[in-house]
Motif scaffolding. Structure first.
Motif, short mmCIF file in Angstrom:
data_model
loop_
_atom_site.label_atom_id
_atom_site.label_comp_id
_atom_site.label_asym_id
_atom_site.label_seq_id
_atom_site.Cartn_x
_atom_site.Cartn_y
_atom_site.Cartn_z
N ARG A 98 0.92 -1.17 0.15
CA ARG A 98 0.04 -0.04 0.02
C ARG A 98 0.96 1.24 0.07
O ARG A 98 0.59 2.20 0.38
CB ARG A 98 -0.80 0.12 1.30
N TRP A 150 -9.19 -3.36 -0.99
CA TRP A 150 -9.48 -2.28 0.16
C TRP A 150 -9.83 -2.70 1.23
O TRP A 150 -10.83 -3.46 1.20
CB TRP A 150 -10.03 -1.05 -0.54
N ALA A 186 -6.75 -0.05 7.14
CA ALA A 186 -5.45 -0.61 7.64
C ALA A 186 -5.25 -0.39 9.13
O ALA A 186 -6.03 0.63 9.76
CB ALA A 186 -4.11 0.27 7.01
N GLY A 210 -3.32 5.12 5.47
CA GLY A 210 -3.38 3.84 4.86
C GLY A 210 -4.47 3.28 4.47
O GLY A 210 -4.58 2.29 3.48
N ILE A 254 -5.50 4.42 0.59
CA ILE A 254 -4.61 3.58 -0.53
C ILE A 254 -5.02 2.29 -0.71
O ILE A 254 -5.10 1.44 0.53
CB ILE A 254 -3.07 3.95 -0.12
N PRO A 255 -5.51 1.66 -1.76
CA PRO A 255 -5.66 0.16 -2.17
C PRO A 255 -4.42 -0.64 -2.00
O PRO A 255 -3.36 -0.17 -2.18
CB PRO A 255 -6.48 0.42 -3.13
N ASN A 256 -4.58 -1.78 -1.89
CA ASN A 256 -3.57 -2.84 -1.48
C ASN A 256 -3.32 -3.19 -2.89
O ASN A 256 -4.38 -4.07 -3.21
CB ASN A 256 -3.68 -3.82 -0.60
#
Length: 188
Positions: A44, A147, A150, A167, A170-172
């Protein structure tokens, strides 16, 4: 060190994908049951993770459309000023499968925290060793994006706040390998 081994394994699978073609055998099945076991590495930008995913697919129309039920176990690391912060999560999910892709939705649990959070994702399997009619096993390269909020345990409260707020936006992105074992049949 363990994470580096996972990256090397993912790169190896990528090179395998370049060397193997797709099967010319057409899948002619009305119903297919399949177990998928995958291991992926993701990032991420602020952290990196390792995810193990076990799913069961039931598909129809020559393995083109179906559903998936599964669960994931994810380990996440974040480099702080002097060490790595670590987090673990578990999430069951349901998915809609189509043409080797799957849109998933579920919930994610973080040990030590009450309650759960939403999870959404998409993955696509690129067959390295494609499935065949009847009983078969195969290997695929898995690419995807997901997503979820986090969370990383840290002694530094500022680190926890930064990861939880920034965190989570932001997508993984992830890459890895998938082993598939299943059985398909034609209606009589």
């Amino acid at each position: 060190m363990r994470f580096a081994k996972k990256i090397v394994a993912a790169l190896f699978l990528t090179f395998l994908a370049l060397g193997f073609g797709f099967s010319d055998e057409a899948i002619e099945e009305d119903l297919r049951f399949e177990i998928n076991l995958s291991d992926t590495v993701g990032t991420r930008l602020l952290n990196f993770s390792n995810c193990t995913d076990l799913g069961v697919d039931i598909t129809t129309r020559n393995n083109k459309v179906g559903g998936r039920i599964g669960f994931m176990f994810r380990e996440s690391w974040l480099k702080t000023s002097d060490r790595y912060a670590f987090g673990v999560s578990f999430n069951p999910y349901l998915g809609f499968s189509f043409y080797n892709g799957c849109v998933m939705g579920g919930i994610i649990f973080f040990p030590g925290i009450e309650g759960c959070a939403p999870y959404v994702g998409f993955n696509w399997d690129i067959d390295l060793f494609p499935i065949k009619n009847g009983f078969s096993n195969s290997l695929a390269l898995r690419l995807g994006i997901d997503w979820y909020p986090a969370y990383v345990e840290s002694d530094d409260p500022n680190t926890s706040v930064i990861i939880t707020v920034f965190g989570s936006v932001i997508p993984n992105l992830f890459v890895g390998g998938t082993y598939k074992f299943g059985y398909g049949m034609k209606a009589k």
